[in-house]
Design an enzyme around this catalytic site. Structure first.
Site, PDB file in Angstrom:
ATOM      1  N   SER A   1     -26.535  13.771  17.959  1.00 58.48           N
ATOM      2  CA  SER A   1     -26.108  13.279  17.998  1.00 58.48           C
ATOM      3  C   SER A   1     -25.540  11.331  18.347  1.00 58.48           C
ATOM      4  O   SER A   1     -24.919  11.360  17.515  1.00 58.48           O
ATOM      5  CB  SER A   1     -24.375  14.220  17.835  1.00 58.48           C
ATOM      6  OG  SER A   1     -24.862  14.224  19.171  1.00 58.48           O
TER       7      SER A   1
ATOM      8  N   GLY B   1     -24.242  18.555  20.250  1.00 61.71           N
ATOM      9  CA  GLY B   1     -23.938  17.191  20.820  1.00 61.71           C
ATOM     10  C   GLY B   1     -25.672  17.195  21.843  1.00 61.71           C
ATOM     11  O   GLY B   1     -25.931  17.954  22.569  1.00 61.71           O
ATOM     12  N   THR B   2     -26.328  16.404  22.002  1.00 59.37           N
ATOM     13  CA  THR B   2     -27.251  15.700  23.025  1.00 59.37           C
ATOM     14  C   THR B   2     -27.410  14.168  22.018  1.00 59.37           C
ATOM     15  O   THR B   2     -27.797  13.936  21.447  1.00 59.37           O
ATOM     16  CB  THR B   2     -28.809  16.457  22.264  1.00 59.37           C
ATOM     17  OG1 THR B   2     -28.287  18.120  22.583  1.00 59.37           O
ATOM     18  CG2 THR B   2     -29.925  15.863  23.288  1.00 59.37           C
ATOM     19  N   THR B   3     -28.427  13.865  22.671  1.00 62.84           N
ATOM     20  CA  THR B   3     -28.824  12.221  22.902  1.00 62.84           C
ATOM     21  C   THR B   3     -30.371  11.976  23.827  1.00 62.84           C
ATOM     22  O   THR B   3     -30.307  11.504  25.316  1.00 62.84           O
ATOM     23  CB  THR B   3     -28.403  11.204  23.485  1.00 62.84           C
ATOM     24  OG1 THR B   3     -26.633  10.912  23.223  1.00 62.84           O
ATOM     25  CG2 THR B   3     -29.283   9.395  23.136  1.00 62.84           C
TER      26      THR B   3
ATOM     27  N   LYS C   1     -33.672  18.773  29.762  1.00 60.80           N
ATOM     28  CA  LYS C   1     -34.055  18.409  27.824  1.00 60.80           C
ATOM     29  C   LYS C   1     -35.126  17.967  28.317  1.00 60.80           C
ATOM     30  O   LYS C   1     -35.655  18.049  26.575  1.00 60.80           O
ATOM     31  CB  LYS C   1     -32.579  17.859  27.069  1.00 60.80           C
ATOM     32  CG  LYS C   1     -31.406  18.103  27.050  1.00 60.80           C
ATOM     33  CD  LYS C   1     -30.465  17.469  27.032  1.00 60.80           C
ATOM     34  CE  LYS C   1     -28.923  18.014  26.946  1.00 60.80           C
ATOM     35  NZ  LYS C   1     -27.852  17.210  25.904  1.00 60.80           N
TER      36      LYS C   1
END
Length: 273
Positions: A168, A39-41, A72
């Site tokens: 995600s 999960g990451t944006t 990130k």
């Protein structure tokens, strides 16, 4: 010998799923590893004077939040940065490799690195591993050709876009960027839009969370801003949960004596020449 019961007529093929199920049934102890959700944006957009990149700060291990303040946005060159989504170790080592190669390239040529050169190195590396390196990257920077933004996918494909989002939580972020993005935006408007896009990804995806990091890249250099915005505030406890001793009654109590066995211990001196 297993035979196909139904003739394949196109579309999705589940032959490998049937094969894996048969192997698990025949071979004891064999279990096919399950795919884990990462999960990451991350997002980025081009504005009037440069490029701005953004990312959330949550790192997950399956359903467990492993890190609440994960970086990130990775350094590649003084005017080139890269956002990474996917497996944290893959994104970290891939961007470190690109940064070291660009440093050697700048020393050997005596010129500032270009954004297209970084993108070529990353996509050739990822294509070589055929998607087994789980790194979805957004490369942004400013060089002699102006501000540029690229998205690089784990299999090696890439695109040059005025704005993009990966991870995600990309659906919510892209929806906001497509609705409100305009060419030649000011820095203030671009930063506000980016924060809202990352916030939308955080609120719409359980794998994204924490705060919003941003990196503004212009011709004069880059500025990395940690915890630019925190969309989710920690919940305050409604009351004090300290109970006095004896609040919980003891129903039964039993004391057992431990049986100890004394062993004989001898120590031998080591021979020293």
């Amino acid at each position: 010998m297993l035979k196909q019961a139904v003739e394949h007529r196109g579309g999705f093929s589940f032959e490998n799923c049937q094969r894996n199920a048969s192997l698990e049934h025949v071979l004891p102890g064999l279990r096919v590893p399950l795919a884990r959700k990462t999960g990451t944006t991350i997002a980025g957009l081009v504005f009037r004077d440069g490029v701005i990149l953004g990312a959330d700060t949550r790192a997950t291990n399956d359903s467990v939040v492993a890190d609440k303040s994960c970086e990130k946005i990775h350094f590649i060159a003084p005017k080139i940065y890269c956002c990474g989504a996917g497996v944290a170790a893959d994104t970290e080592m891939t961007t470190r490799m690109a940064a070291s190669k660009m440093e050697l390239h700048a020393l050997s040529t005596g010129r500032e690195p270009r954004v297209a050169t970084v993108t070529r190195i990353l996509r050739q590396t990822l294509f070589r591993y055929q998607g087994h390196v789980g790194a979805s990257l957004i490369v942004g920077g400013v060089d002699l050709n102006g501000p540029q933004l690229y998205s690089v996918h784990p299999h090696g494909s890439y695109s040059r876009l005025p704005f993009t989002a990966l991870g995600s939580g990309q659906d919510a972020a892209v929806a906001l960027l497509e609705d409100r993005f305009q060419p030649n935006m000011t820095l203030e408007a671009a930063q506000e839009l980016l924060v809202e896009a990352i916030t939308a990804g955080i609120l719409g995806d359980l794998g994204s969370g924490g705060s919003v990091d941003a990196c503004v890249i212009t011709a004069g250099g880059a500025k990395l801003q940690r915890a630019l915005s925190s969309p989710i505030e920690p919940v305050q406890r409604a009351g004090q949960y300290r109970f006095a001793p004896g609040t919980t009654p003891v129903q039964t109590q039993e004391v057992r004596a431990l049986t100890l066995e004394l062993l004989e211990e001898t120590v031998q001196a080591m021979e020293v020449e």
